[in-house]
Scaffold this motif. Structure first.
Motif: not given
Length: 319
Positions: A72-74, A88-90
């Motif tokens: 969910d974050e990459t 990096d989606l965060g």
């Protein structure tokens, strides 16, 4: 090939950007896509009656095409201008994983898949034409598409297969023993063995498709492989592909200078790992044009397009 059922985009959703070329769904039902200006977007609440929420997660600085969620974050991104990227989606930080191969610039990186051991494979559609002139390669039929492999911790990818006709969508078998590559320019899906004495060997997975295959999607081993059909079969183009190279080059030069408008024919196919069609959806006069990708979430199909300024929601077939 089983007879098609009608594919009806029942809702068109503007996303504030043009060309959501690939769409992928995460574990929470949100859809990620990349648009023409380089932004990576996340769409949330697609099943809600109001307009879904659109969040900008990152900017690649290029033109994102194929996507692969690692978590969910990459996110892995094939960028037509910058190469193979990891986002990096965060934090929105974009890292270049590969921008060259064998000393040449990696351009028109098209689609990507990551295996459980960390190996990453990606396609290169053509080494002859940039994205803005993609139709030239479809017409000239150059056969310069490639499949590349980036081993864990490697600094540069290696060539696995070349000579592909506009290599595009990419997906792994349920047991990761082979890959399936969409060859848009040949209207076929090609199987590439990954293990055993025939590793690297190619053979047909599905041929003579009713349209031009583009991106492919699968989010679990026990679900089918979805293939988007971006346009129809064009019989005069089939004839041209058998002409002399000089004739094809001349036709390609004319094609890239002519204004392009996609037809209203779009479609989607779903295959099992044996190459058997389990779903065949098609529309001849769709308002939503050039469907270059398809994914499934919340019991519905989501279409993406290199041409449109949003995504389309369609009913998922039963069964």
């Amino acid at each position: 090939m089983i007879p098609p059922t009608v594919l009806v985009p029942r809702r068109l959703i503007a996303i504030g950007g043009r060309g959501p070329e690939d769409v992928v769904a995460d574990a929470r039902g949100r859809v990620l896509t990349g648009v023409e200006d380089g932004r990576i977007l996340r769409l949330e609440g697609l099943a809600e009656p109001d307009r879904p929420r659109v969040q900008v997660l990152a900017e690649t600085g290029g033109r994102p095409l194929g996507l692969q969620l690692l978590s969910d974050e990459t996110l892995l991104v094939c960028d037509a201008e910058r190469g193979l990227l990891r986002v990096d989606l965060g934090s929105g930080v974009v890292r270049v994983l590969a921008d060259s191969v064998a000393g040449e610039r990696l351009r028109f990186c098209s689609n990507v898949v990551a295996l459980s051991d960390g190996t990453v494979y990606c396609t290169v559609s053509t080494t002859r034409y940039p994205l803005a002139r993609w139709i030239g390669d479809i017409v000239e039929h150059t056969g310069t598409g490639r499949l590349l492999r980036l081993a864990p911790d490697a600094e540069e990818p290696e060539l696995v297969v070349d000579g592909l006709q506009f290599a595009n969508g990419l997906v792994a078998a349920a047991d990761e023993s082979f890959l399936v590559v969409a060859e848009t320019g040949a209207r076929r899906l090609t199987r590439v063995a990954l293990s055993g004495p025939r590793a690297g060997h190619t053979e047909p997975f599905a041929e003579n498709l009713p349209g031009m295959p583009d991106n492919m999607w699968r989010d679990a081993p026990d679900v089918p492989i979805w293939v988007a059909l971006a346009g129809p079969r064009v019989p005069p183009l089939d004839l041209l592909h058998r002409a002399a190279p000089a004739v094809r080059r001349t036709a390609a030069g004319a094609a890239v200078r002519a204004p392009f408008r996609p037809t209203g024919m779009i479609g989607a196919l779903a295959y099992d790992d044996h190459g058997t069609v389990v779903h065949h959806l098609a529309a001849r006069h769709s308002r939503y044009r050039m469907a270059t990708s398809v994914c499934e979430t919340g019991g519905q199909l989501v279409l993406g397009s290199l041409w449109e300024r949003g995504v389309a929601l369609c009913a998922r077939p039963a069964g």
